[in-house]
Design an enzyme around this catalytic site. Structure first.
Site, short mmCIF file in Angstrom:
data_model
loop_
_atom_site.label_atom_id
_atom_site.label_comp_id
_atom_site.label_asym_id
_atom_site.label_seq_id
_atom_site.Cartn_x
_atom_site.Cartn_y
_atom_site.Cartn_z
CG PHE A 134 -24.80 -55.39 39.15
CD1 PHE A 134 -24.26 -57.27 39.40
CD2 PHE A 134 -25.92 -55.79 39.64
CE1 PHE A 134 -24.69 -58.11 39.67
CE2 PHE A 134 -26.76 -56.71 39.93
CZ PHE A 134 -26.37 -57.88 40.23
CD GLU A 135 -25.30 -53.10 31.41
OE1 GLU A 135 -26.47 -53.04 31.18
OE2 GLU A 135 -24.08 -52.41 30.66
#
Ligand SMILES: *[C@@H]1O[C@H](CO)[C@@H](O)[C@H](O)[C@H]1NC(C)=O
Ligand SMILES: *[C@@H]1O[C@H](CO)[C@@H](O)[C@H](O)[C@H]1NC(C)=O
Ligand SMILES: *[C@@H]1O[C@H](CO)[C@@H](O)[C@H](O)[C@H]1NC(C)=O
Ligand SMILES: *[C@@H]1O[C@H](CO)[C@@H](O)[C@H](O)[C@H]1NC(C)=O
Ligand SMILES: *[C@@H]1O[C@H](CO)[C@@H](O)[C@H](O)[C@H]1NC(C)=O
Ligand SMILES: *[C@@H]1O[C@H](CO)[C@@H](O)[C@H](O)[C@H]1NC(C)=O
Ligand SMILES: *[C@@H]1O[C@H](CO)[C@@H](O)[C@H](O)[C@H]1NC(C)=O
Ligand SMILES: *[C@@H]1O[C@H](CO)[C@@H](O)[C@H](O)[C@H]1NC(C)=O
Ligand SMILES: *[C@@H]1O[C@H](CO)[C@@H](O)[C@H](O)[C@H]1NC(C)=O
Length: 363
Positions: A134-135
């Site tokens: 996701f980051e």
């Protein structure tokens, strides 16, 4: 060769064709099996006591991986289906990685459609799980959206592929690193394990430094344990790439000052060539960071650069730390950063890197 810090957003697809093929808990896979032996399309059902996980790029380097000594390979879009056949013949999981956009994260119906689509892709590609990459920054008050997404994905996979592994990539520390205030305790209870990206730990003060100083990396792991994620739910990812800093100034004590954002990531195999052909200092070692570095002069521009990287010696220290803390496993980002050519020196260095990686983690 191109590669990036793990960051790959799968375009979220909203049209779902239905999940009728989950009937009776059996997965009917509409895609043709690409393996010459069709039993190789079956998912991997065994679970290793410890995980040894390689991130993979694209291309043909996968044929050189140490398949007898790893448990999973994490792949992006467009991976070679023959890699899956080979992995399965070795009992190694193939795990797809991706994420939804922020917009989708906040929209429950869009998220549900995305989760279903993700499971369908994983099934359609005969893979064995999903790595959530996701980051994105999230405030603490928004963290529950990500927790919900992780639960949704995990539940969807459990139904379709009961043996699948679902994992999440996290920054090097559980504090709100890079603005990612995720609820790691809650996520740790859902996923098979959290993968700590123990790299990109640069302090943005304009001084060249190690990608993953040992003390900072160790503190990062401790932060997760303090945040109530059991060590058995943590896998440490170390870098097979380093940073090349163009120095705007080099002090007498060999400190390289650089302009922010001018640093470049560089693969281990390329760094070894620079070290051999271009280094002006030879190999150096930072006691404070427990990492190697060297300087070189760019032949075209005449500018001095400093390169910080990790080699088999520095990585062995990080793997030892992971072992001491009884983590669930280790990983490398990424396996294609090595030089798989047949030059004897490259062969030696590539073997050393793989040996350091798998050596500590007999399973
Ligand atoms: C197909 O692969 C399975 C699992 O690796 C193996 O047990 C079986 O013998 C193989 N069959 C053939 C015809 O090669
Ligand atoms: C949420 O996503 C759905 C598609 O699944 C879309 O129809 C709807 O407009 C979105 N809602 C908002 C508020 O963006
Ligand atoms: C395999 O995965 C890719 C990438 O996620 C996806 O676009 C494709 O539809 C999948 N194949 C099948 C048959 O589901
Ligand atoms: C790691 O060591 C460096 C150099 O000694 C120091 O500046 C830094 O504060 C230390 N970091 C941690 C997290 O202990
Ligand atoms: C640099 O050194 C390597 C051996 O490490 C060699 O294979 C390569 O051809 C050399 N030259 C350049 C320009 O990289
Ligand atoms: C790693 O780098 C250090 C310092 O440059 C060096 O002493 C050590 O031998 C290197 N390790 C390997 C395996 O080449
Ligand atoms: C490194 O040295 C080789 C010659 O040995 C040269 O061809 C190459 O351009 C140099 N690389 C850089 C980045 O300066
Ligand atoms: C490669 O390793 C072998 C065995 O350790 C050694 O004999 C040889 O000198 C090495 N070759 C190079 C080019 O480093
Ligand atoms: C890697 O796997 C091979 C084949 O199973 C085995 O002989 C070797 O001991 C393993 N190496 C390590 C370090 O686990």
């Amino acid at each position: 060769m191109t590669f990036l810090v793990p960051r790959m957003l799968v375009v979220c697809v909203f049209s779902v064709t239905g999940l009728a093929w989950f009937a009776h808990g059996m997965v009917f896979n509409p895609a043709p099996c690409p393996c010459s032996n069709h039993t190789l399309c079956d998912p991997i059902r065994t679970t290793a006591k410890k995980e040894v996980v390689a991130f993979s790029g694209s291309g043909a380097d996968w044929r050189h991986y140490f398949w007898d000594n790893i448990t999973a390979v994490i792949v992006g879009d467009g991976f070679d289906p023959q890699m899956m056949c080979h992995a399965h013949s070795k009992g190694v999981r193939i795990v797809m990685r991706g994420a939804c956009s922020l917009e989708t994260l906040f929209n429950e119906s869009a998220r549900t459609a995305w989760a279903e689509q993700t499971v369908q892709s994983a099934v359609g590609n005969f893979t064995d799980g999903f790595n959530i990459d996701f980051e994105q920054p999230l405030q603490k008050s928004q963290a529950h959206y990500l927790t919900d997404m992780v639960r949704q994905i995990k539940d969807a996979f459990k139904k379709a592929l009961p043996y699948a592994q679902v994992t999440l990539d996290s920054p090097y520390s559980a504090e709100c690193t890079f603005g990612r205030c995720y609820d790691y305790r809650a996520i740790g209870e859902i996923v098979d394990y959290i993968m700590i990206m123990a790299y990109d730990e640069l302090v943005v003060d304009g001084r060249a430094m190690a990608n993953a100083p040992l003390n900072k990396t160790t503190k990062g792991v401790d932060d997760f344990i303090k945040a109530d994620v059991p060590s058995s739910k943590l896998v440490l990812i170390v870098p097979w790439y380093g940073y090349d800093f163009p120095c705007s100034m080099l002090t007498e004590s060999d400190v390289c000052l650089y302009k922010l954002s001018t640093q470049r990531q560089s693969a281990f195999g390329d760094i070894m060539k620079l070290l051999d052909n271009n280094s002006t200092t030879g190999r150096k070692w930072s006691e404070a960071d427990q990492s190697p570095y060297f300087d070189y002069k760019d032949t075209e521009t005449g500018q001095t650069h400093q390169v910080w990287y990790d080699n088999a010696t520095s990585l062995a220290l990080r793997f030892e730390m992971a072992k001491e803390k009884q983590l669930h496993g280790v990983s490398v980002f990424q396996a294609d950063c090595l030089d798989y050519s047949t030059h004897q020196k490259a062969v030696n260095e590539t073997n050393e890197m793989w040996d350091a990686f798998i050596g500590e983690w007999l399973f």
